[in-house]
Design a protein around this motif. Structure first.
Motif, PDB file in Angstrom:
ATOM      1  N   MET A   1       0.853  -1.191   0.000  1.00 27.05           N
ATOM      2  CA  MET A   1       0.000   0.000   0.000  1.00 27.05           C
ATOM      3  C   MET A   1       0.884   1.234   0.000  1.00 27.05           C
ATOM      4  O   MET A   1       2.084   1.168   0.288  1.00 27.05           O
ATOM      5  N   ILE A   2       0.287   2.372  -0.294  1.00 26.75           N
ATOM      6  CA  ILE A   2       0.936   3.672  -0.101  1.00 26.75           C
ATOM      7  C   ILE A   2       0.144   4.392   0.980  1.00 26.75           C
ATOM      8  O   ILE A   2      -1.090   4.448   0.922  1.00 26.75           O
ATOM      9  N   HIS A   3       0.853   4.918   1.974  1.00 29.00           N
ATOM     10  CA  HIS A   3       0.147   5.594   3.067  1.00 29.00           C
ATOM     11  C   HIS A   3       1.031   6.680   3.659  1.00 29.00           C
ATOM     12  O   HIS A   3       2.242   6.739   3.412  1.00 29.00           O
ATOM     13  N   ALA A   4       0.391   7.563   4.422  1.00 28.26           N
ATOM     14  CA  ALA A   4       1.096   8.595   5.193  1.00 28.26           C
ATOM     15  C   ALA A   4       1.142   8.083   6.628  1.00 28.26           C
ATOM     16  O   ALA A   4       0.123   8.089   7.311  1.00 28.26           O
ATOM     17  N   PRO A   5       2.296   7.587   7.084  1.00 31.96           N
ATOM     18  CA  PRO A   5       2.326   6.832   8.341  1.00 31.96           C
ATOM     19  C   PRO A   5       2.031   7.616   9.612  1.00 31.96           C
ATOM     20  O   PRO A   5       1.064   7.341  10.314  1.00 31.96           O
ATOM     21  N   ARG A   6       2.853   8.638   9.906  1.00 32.57           N
ATOM     22  CA  ARG A   6       2.725   9.349  11.187  1.00 32.57           C
ATOM     23  C   ARG A   6       3.627  10.569  11.170  1.00 32.57           C
ATOM     24  O   ARG A   6       4.443  10.733  10.258  1.00 32.57           O
ATOM     25  N   PRO A   7       3.533  11.433  12.197  1.00 31.74           N
ATOM     26  CA  PRO A   7       4.407  12.605  12.244  1.00 31.74           C
ATOM     27  C   PRO A   7       5.881  12.198  12.203  1.00 31.74           C
ATOM     28  O   PRO A   7       6.284  11.188  12.775  1.00 31.74           O
ATOM     29  N   GLY A   8       6.669  12.987  11.499  1.00 36.76           N
ATOM     30  CA  GLY A   8       8.084  12.707  11.398  1.00 36.76           C
ATOM     31  C   GLY A   8       8.450  11.795  10.240  1.00 36.76           C
ATOM     32  O   GLY A   8       9.624  11.501  10.026  1.00 36.76           O
ATOM     33  N   THR A   9       7.447  11.341   9.490  1.00 34.35           N
ATOM     34  CA  THR A   9       7.712  10.472   8.348  1.00 34.35           C
ATOM     35  C   THR A   9       7.125  11.109   7.092  1.00 34.35           C
ATOM     36  O   THR A   9       6.519  12.177   7.153  1.00 34.35           O
ATOM     37  N   ALA A  10       7.296  10.412   5.972  1.00 31.83           N
ATOM     38  CA  ALA A  10       6.754  10.889   4.700  1.00 31.83           C
ATOM     39  C   ALA A  10       5.897   9.802   4.081  1.00 31.83           C
ATOM     40  O   ALA A  10       5.947   8.631   4.480  1.00 31.83           O
ATOM     41  N   VAL A  11       5.085  10.176   3.102  1.00 36.91           N
ATOM     42  CA  VAL A  11       4.267   9.208   2.363  1.00 36.91           C
ATOM     43  C   VAL A  11       5.196   8.159   1.764  1.00 36.91           C
ATOM     44  O   VAL A  11       6.243   8.491   1.198  1.00 36.91           O
ATOM     45  N   ARG A  12       4.830   6.891   1.910  1.00 37.16           N
ATOM     46  CA  ARG A  12       5.736   5.842   1.448  1.00 37.16           C
ATOM     47  C   ARG A  12       4.982   4.563   1.096  1.00 37.16           C
ATOM     48  O   ARG A  12       3.801   4.393   1.438  1.00 37.16           O
ATOM     49  N   LEU A  13       5.688   3.684   0.453  1.00 39.65           N
ATOM     50  CA  LEU A  13       5.217   2.350   0.108  1.00 39.65           C
ATOM     51  C   LEU A  13       5.497   1.432   1.300  1.00 39.65           C
ATOM     52  O   LEU A  13       6.557   1.520   1.919  1.00 39.65           O
ATOM     53  N   ALA A  14       4.558   0.561   1.626  1.00 36.78           N
ATOM     54  CA  ALA A  14       4.726  -0.320   2.785  1.00 36.78           C
ATOM     55  C   ALA A  14       3.860  -1.567   2.611  1.00 36.78           C
ATOM     56  O   ALA A  14       2.871  -1.552   1.878  1.00 36.78           O
ATOM     57  N   PRO A  15       4.216  -2.665   3.292  1.00 38.46           N
ATOM     58  CA  PRO A  15       3.377  -3.863   3.241  1.00 38.46           C
ATOM     59  C   PRO A  15       2.059  -3.640   3.980  1.00 38.46           C
ATOM     60  O   PRO A  15       2.022  -2.936   4.990  1.00 38.46           O
ATOM     61  N   VAL A  16       1.012  -4.261   3.508  1.00 39.82           N
ATOM     62  CA  VAL A  16      -0.280  -4.165   4.188  1.00 39.82           C
ATOM     63  C   VAL A  16      -0.209  -4.802   5.571  1.00 39.82           C
ATOM     64  O   VAL A  16      -0.925  -4.382   6.490  1.00 39.82           O
ATOM     65  N   ASP A  17       0.684  -5.797   5.746  1.00 38.80           N
ATOM     66  CA  ASP A  17       0.768  -6.453   7.049  1.00 38.80           C
ATOM     67  C   ASP A  17       1.623  -5.687   8.046  1.00 38.80           C
ATOM     68  O   ASP A  17       1.976  -6.193   9.108  1.00 38.80           O
ATOM     69  N   GLU A  18       1.962  -4.419   7.741  1.00 37.58           N
ATOM     70  CA  GLU A  18       2.720  -3.589   8.670  1.00 37.58           C
ATOM     71  C   GLU A  18       1.933  -3.291   9.935  1.00 37.58           C
ATOM     72  O   GLU A  18       2.504  -3.105  11.009  1.00 37.58           O
ATOM     73  N   MET A  19       0.599  -3.245   9.817  1.00 40.40           N
ATOM     74  CA  MET A  19      -0.260  -2.892  10.946  1.00 40.40           C
ATOM     75  C   MET A  19      -1.440  -3.854  11.014  1.00 40.40           C
ATOM     76  O   MET A  19      -1.731  -4.545  10.018  1.00 40.40           O
ATOM     77  N   PRO A  20      -2.129  -3.913  12.138  1.00 38.11           N
ATOM     78  CA  PRO A  20      -3.282  -4.816  12.254  1.00 38.11           C
ATOM     79  C   PRO A  20      -4.413  -4.422  11.301  1.00 38.11           C
ATOM     80  O   PRO A  20      -4.978  -3.332  11.425  1.00 38.11           O
ATOM     81  N   PHE A  21      -4.725  -5.304  10.375  1.00 39.34           N
ATOM     82  CA  PHE A  21      -5.714  -5.046   9.336  1.00 39.34           C
ATOM     83  C   PHE A  21      -7.121  -4.999   9.924  1.00 39.34           C
ATOM     84  O   PHE A  21      -7.502  -5.847  10.747  1.00 39.34           O
ATOM     85  N   ALA A  22      -7.927  -4.005   9.521  1.00 41.59           N
ATOM     86  CA  ALA A  22      -9.285  -3.859  10.075  1.00 41.59           C
ATOM     87  C   ALA A  22     -10.377  -3.953   9.018  1.00 41.59           C
ATOM     88  O   ALA A  22     -11.541  -4.106   9.370  1.00 41.59           O
ATOM     89  N   GLY A  23     -10.031  -3.849   7.735  1.00 45.19           N
ATOM     90  CA  GLY A  23     -11.051  -3.914   6.693  1.00 45.19           C
ATOM     91  C   GLY A  23     -10.612  -3.173   5.451  1.00 45.19           C
ATOM     92  O   GLY A  23      -9.551  -2.538   5.416  1.00 45.19           O
ATOM     93  N   ALA A  24     -11.445  -3.251   4.420  1.00 44.36           N
ATOM     94  CA  ALA A  24     -11.128  -2.581   3.142  1.00 44.36           C
ATOM     95  C   ALA A  24     -12.420  -2.178   2.461  1.00 44.36           C
ATOM     96  O   ALA A  24     -13.489  -2.764   2.679  1.00 44.36           O
ATOM     97  N   ALA A  25     -12.315  -1.152   1.607  1.00 43.52           N
ATOM     98  CA  ALA A  25     -13.475  -0.662   0.863  1.00 43.52           C
ATOM     99  C   ALA A  25     -13.020  -0.290  -0.531  1.00 43.52           C
ATOM    100  O   ALA A  25     -11.880   0.118  -0.746  1.00 43.52           O
ATOM    101  N   ARG A  26     -13.927  -0.459  -1.471  1.00 46.01           N
ATOM    102  CA  ARG A  26     -13.652  -0.133  -2.891  1.00 46.01           C
ATOM    103  C   ARG A  26     -14.543   1.021  -3.318  1.00 46.01           C
ATOM    104  O   ARG A  26     -15.749   0.848  -3.536  1.00 46.01           O
ATOM    105  N   PRO A  27     -13.996   2.234  -3.460  1.00 53.28           N
ATOM    106  CA  PRO A  27     -14.812   3.375  -3.895  1.00 53.28           C
ATOM    107  C   PRO A  27     -15.369   3.124  -5.306  1.00 53.28           C
ATOM    108  O   PRO A  27     -14.731   2.473  -6.130  1.00 53.28           O
ATOM    109  N   VAL A  28     -16.556   3.660  -5.562  1.00 47.71           N
ATOM    110  CA  VAL A  28     -17.172   3.512  -6.889  1.00 47.71           C
ATOM    111  C   VAL A  28     -17.587   4.884  -7.417  1.00 47.71           C
ATOM    112  O   VAL A  28     -17.721   5.830  -6.651  1.00 47.71           O
TER     113      VAL A  28
END
Length: 349
Positions: free
Chosen positions: A322-349
């Motif tokens: 995924m690409i996400h903005a992690p937290r203060p002090g970091t920058a937008v980056r590429l990361a594995p989806v399993d980096e954090m506890p997964f809670a769900g997903a949605a597909r915009p239409v």
């Protein structure tokens, strides 16, 4: 021979009654003074691993507060816009009401100046009865118009009063939202400051290891599936993914929606806005965008959410990344989806 004198210390008697209570109080006060003057309490030494765990927890709490801030800001902006519309409409209605009142006042003044005689007497004294009867008919019609004007003014007064009442309600909501924004902002800043104080306790070498570990996910993701290896299902999803790739390296700033910086939901909102799709502002409302999908159904462009409170979101780009903005002090980056506890997903239409 001089008599031997026995020099003994006088026997001390214990204090009793009020004197005893006073002595006890003084003794306790002295003990408290000694304790206060003693060595200051030092914070327990934490290992780098413990510091990282605490810092991660603080940043997670700060991000949850950021999403609450974002949601409250949306409410405040809506209340402010509604208040502006209501006030503008009230001003227009009030101007119209004042014009109607002035017109009605002119009619009443003219009638007062020309009135005073009974209509039958005026008819009897008129040298030209036909003209008088014609004028009387016009006056009757003018009276009907006057009655209609009065009714219109009454309706306008009611509308203006309603507008002002709704504006007062919106002002109350706006004031409450501003106070809530201040609380969330204070919480965010306090959590980030606490995290920074913990990081400052690390030595330069330990901080270097921490930063390397923190950036390890991004390095691991960079060695994963190449960009474009997994095709987006449609042009809109492809545009959203392209925007997210273009944002890599831009700093995380809480409350930011671009173009120079983002928080997590600000990035996903901006990415899908570039694709022509309007997402809501917060993680806990974005998860209801479009339709829910399972982890095994993920395709590029899908929104992926994390933690039980749905406090973080990224945009899936394929290959378990995924690409996400992690937290203060970091920058937008590429990361594995399993980096954090997964809670769900949605597909915009």
């Amino acid at each position: 021979m001089a008599a031997h004198r026995n020099h003994r210390k006088p026997r001390q008697r214990p204090f009793t009654g009020q004197a005893g209570r006073t002595a006890a109080t003084l003794a306790l006060a002295g003990a408290a003074t000694v304790t206060a003057a003693g060595p200051a309490h030092t914070e327990p030494r934490l290992t780098p691993a413990q510091i990282k765990a605490k810092v991660d927890a603080l940043y997670t709490q700060a991000e949850a507060a950021t999403e609450q801030y974002n949601g409250t800001k949306v409410k405040a902006d809506e209340a402010r816009a509604s208040l502006t519309v209501l006030r503008d409409e009230a001003i227009r209605r009030t101007d119209r009401l004042n014009a109607s009142r002035d017109e009605l006042g002119s009619i009443a003044t003219a009638q007062y100046r020309s009135g005073g005689l009974d209509p039958a007497v005026q008819l009897a004294l008129s040298s030209r009865p036909e003209e008088y009867l014609e004028r009387a008919g016009l006056a009757e019609r003018a009276g009907s118009r006057q009655a209609a004007a009065v009714a219109g003014i009454r309706r306008e007064l009611s509308v203006v009063a309603g507008l002002r009442s709704r504006a007062d309600t919106q002002l109350t909501d706006l004031t409450a939202s501003r106070a809530e924004l201040a609380r969330h902002k204070s919480t965010i800043q306090r959590k980030i400051a606490s995290a920074q104080r913990l990081l400052d306790r690390l030595s330069a070498e330990q901080r270097g290891r921490y930063d390397a570990q923190d950036g390890g996910y991004a390095a691991r993701a960079d060695r994963g599936t190449p960009r474009g290896a997994v095709r987006a299902p449609n042009a809109r999803a492809e545009a959203a993914v392209a925007f997210a790739y273009g944002a890599i390296g831009k700093p995380y700033v809480w409350g930011a929606t671009g173009p120079g910086s983002f928080d997590c939901s600000g990035l996903t909102q901006a990415a899908w806005r570039a694709a022509g799709v309007a997402l809501s502002r917060t993680t806990y409302t974005q998860i209801n965008a479009g339709r829910r999908v399972t982890r095994s159904e993920l395709t590029p462009g899908d929104l992926v959410f994390f933690y039980s409170g749905i406090s973080h979101v990224g945009i899936y780009v394929g290959g378990g990344q995924m690409i996400h903005a992690p937290r203060p002090g970091t920058a937008v980056r590429l990361a594995p989806v399993d980096e954090m506890p997964f809670a769900g997903a949605a597909r915009p239409v």
